[in-house]
Write a protein that holds these residues in place. Structure first.
Motif, short mmCIF file in Angstrom:
data_model
loop_
_atom_site.label_atom_id
_atom_site.label_comp_id
_atom_site.label_asym_id
_atom_site.label_seq_id
_atom_site.Cartn_x
_atom_site.Cartn_y
_atom_site.Cartn_z
N THR A 90 -22.73 2.39 -7.62
CA THR A 90 -23.77 3.42 -7.75
C THR A 90 -23.34 4.53 -8.69
OG1 THR A 90 -24.53 2.95 -5.51
CG2 THR A 90 -25.23 5.03 -6.46
N ILE A 91 -22.03 4.84 -8.73
CA ILE A 91 -21.52 5.87 -9.63
C ILE A 91 -20.47 5.26 -10.54
CG2 ILE A 91 -22.04 7.80 -8.10
CD1 ILE A 91 -19.16 7.78 -7.15
N LYS A 131 -30.77 5.84 -4.01
CA LYS A 131 -29.32 5.90 -3.97
C LYS A 131 -28.86 5.58 -2.55
CE LYS A 131 -29.67 7.15 -8.20
NZ LYS A 131 -29.50 6.14 -9.25
N SER A 178 -24.10 11.24 -14.44
CA SER A 178 -23.93 10.96 -13.03
C SER A 178 -25.29 10.65 -12.42
CB SER A 178 -23.31 12.15 -12.30
OG SER A 178 -23.24 11.87 -10.91
N THR A 205 -22.31 16.86 -7.40
CA THR A 205 -22.53 15.76 -8.33
C THR A 205 -21.57 14.63 -8.00
OG1 THR A 205 -23.24 17.26 -10.09
CG2 THR A 205 -22.53 15.06 -10.76
N TRP A 206 -22.15 13.49 -7.64
CA TRP A 206 -21.36 12.31 -7.29
C TRP A 206 -21.10 11.49 -8.55
CZ3 TRP A 206 -20.63 12.17 -1.91
CH2 TRP A 206 -21.52 12.93 -1.15
N GLY A 207 -19.82 11.21 -8.85
CA GLY A 207 -19.50 10.30 -9.93
C GLY A 207 -19.27 10.92 -11.27
#
Length: 404
Positions: A202-203, A147, A23, A226-228
């Motif tokens: 982005t993710i 980001k 991620s 946590t993104w993605g």
């Protein structure tokens, strides 16, 4: 450089759900306890649950002429520092897993830059612990160095109540919760931060994960978002996924079906629908289930805090609660079931007392939102919110912590 100061902050499953290990956007999370907020956290959480029920039924818009309700402050804040505009201005936003609009202007005013794009629309949301109304702009939002989300919808508040020590809210809920919050296009949804992170590349996965560690301090960096994908370093076992529930109004949120038992054989809550929400503090269960839990533990109601109270002898005999979700059982230990004793006085309790963190949602089973697995649950189990139509949970190193 934009840094994270903290966070406010929850169809059929594929046979082999995809878990993205890498991620690109992982941020530390800080817990801040609002010592000047409402003392009775049960009243605060039940008020939020009622507001979420109304939101899930479609009552999400706060009309300007209704904008006078006094809302109590919430007990915990999870604040994320983000940048908006170019050059960016930093804002500290409460991260909310049960709402989806992102807005600012409660504290620090919006700063217009060359990336600002007013849309001419108004936007507003009523929550259990806050409400705002303002103007919609599209602008860049920076979550971490490099980001950047382009053209993120942001509400710029002209009126807001119920929020202190923050500049607004960063919504992590499903996009459907934005329906009916935009004037005049009330039949349109607004892409969320997670939506735009995914569609802009982005993710890698259209999901966000949240983890905290139990804490007995008023302020503590005790987790991350946590993104993605997920952070495998934070889990101590497999992620168990479950489909989002079809029951209304839980299906408007990160809702799912579960059962709860106390000890080896005492049923507490039969299979029914509810939600996970990191901005609700407690475990809330239907009133009949709450009666069964109170009888099983032998607890008495403490009128100063609104929580159940047990003696040291009862705590020594307190059995685990077991949450069964899509065939996977998660053990909620005796220690997980109590309020951190070092923080008793913050909620109006006595230092020597032992308080339980399960309370009544205020309505019997069968309402379509019969439980809320709140922050105290997310402290013990890694939580994955996946727009593919599922939520996931996993044990962590803190699942059996005795910090309380």
């Amino acid at each position: 450089m934009i840094t994270l100061l903290g966070l406010a902050f929850l169809s059929l499953v594929a046979a082999n759900p995809v878990i993205i290990d890498r991620s690109p956007v992982t941020l530390p999370v800080a817990l801040k306890l609002n010592a000047t907020g409402v003392k009775n956290i049960v009243e605060r959480d039940v008020a939020r649950a009622k507001a979420l029920y109304a939101m899930g039924k479609g009552n999400r818009l706060q009309k300007r002429h209704d904008f006078h309700t006094k809302i109590e402050n919430q007990m915990f804040y999870y604040l994320a520092e983000v940048g908006i505009g170019n050059p960016p201005t930093t804002y500290q936003l409460i991260v909310d897993t049960a709402s989806s609009n992102t807005w600012i202007g409660n504290g620090r005013s919006y700063v217009i830059t060359p990336t600002s794009r007013p849309t001419g629309s108004e936007v507003g949301v009523s929550y259990g612990s806050a409400q705002f109304i303002g103007n919609q702009v599209l602008d860049q939002l920076i979550l971490a160095p490099g980001k950047v989300i382009a053209n993120q919808s942001i509400g710029v508040a002209t009126d807001s109540v119920g929020i202190s020590a923050s500049d607004g809210i960063l919504g992590l809920g499903p996009v459907g919760l934005t329906l009916g919050t935009l004037f005049p296009a009330v039949d349109e949804t607004i892409p969320t931060v997670v939506d735009n992170l995914f569609t802009q590349g982005t993710i890698d996965a259209h999901q966000v994960s949240v983890t905290f560690s139990p804490s007995n301090q008023i302020s503590n960096v005790n987790g991350e978002i946590t993104w993605g994908g997920i952070n495998r370093d934070k889990i101590a076992g497999p992620v168990g996924f479950t489909p989002l529930t079809t029951a209304s109004p839980s299906n408007a949120f990160w809702g799912f079906d579960q059962t709860i038992r106390y000890g080896t054989s005492t049923p507490i809550l039969s299979q029914t629908a509810g939600i996970v929400d990191a901005s609700t503090t407690l475990i809330l269960i239907s009133s009949d289930a709450f009666t069964r839990y109170r009888n099983a533990t032998g607890a008495v109601l403490d009128f100063n805090t609104g929580l159940l109270r047990i003696t040291p002898a009862q705590f020594a005999n307190l059995q685990s609660m077991f949450f069964t979700i899509n065939g996977v059982t998660y053990e909620f230990t005796a220690n997980a079931q109590i309020w951190p004793r070092a923080l008793n006085e913050v909620i109006g309790g006595l230092p020597s007392f032992i308080y339980l963190i399960t309370a009544s949602i205020g309505a019997p089973t069968g309402q379509g939102l019969d439980f809320v697995n709140g922050f105290v649950f997310v402290q013990r189990f890694y939580t994955v919110l996946d727009t593919a139509g599922q939520v996931g949970f996993a044990e962590t190193r803190d699942t059996r912590s005795t910090v309380n």
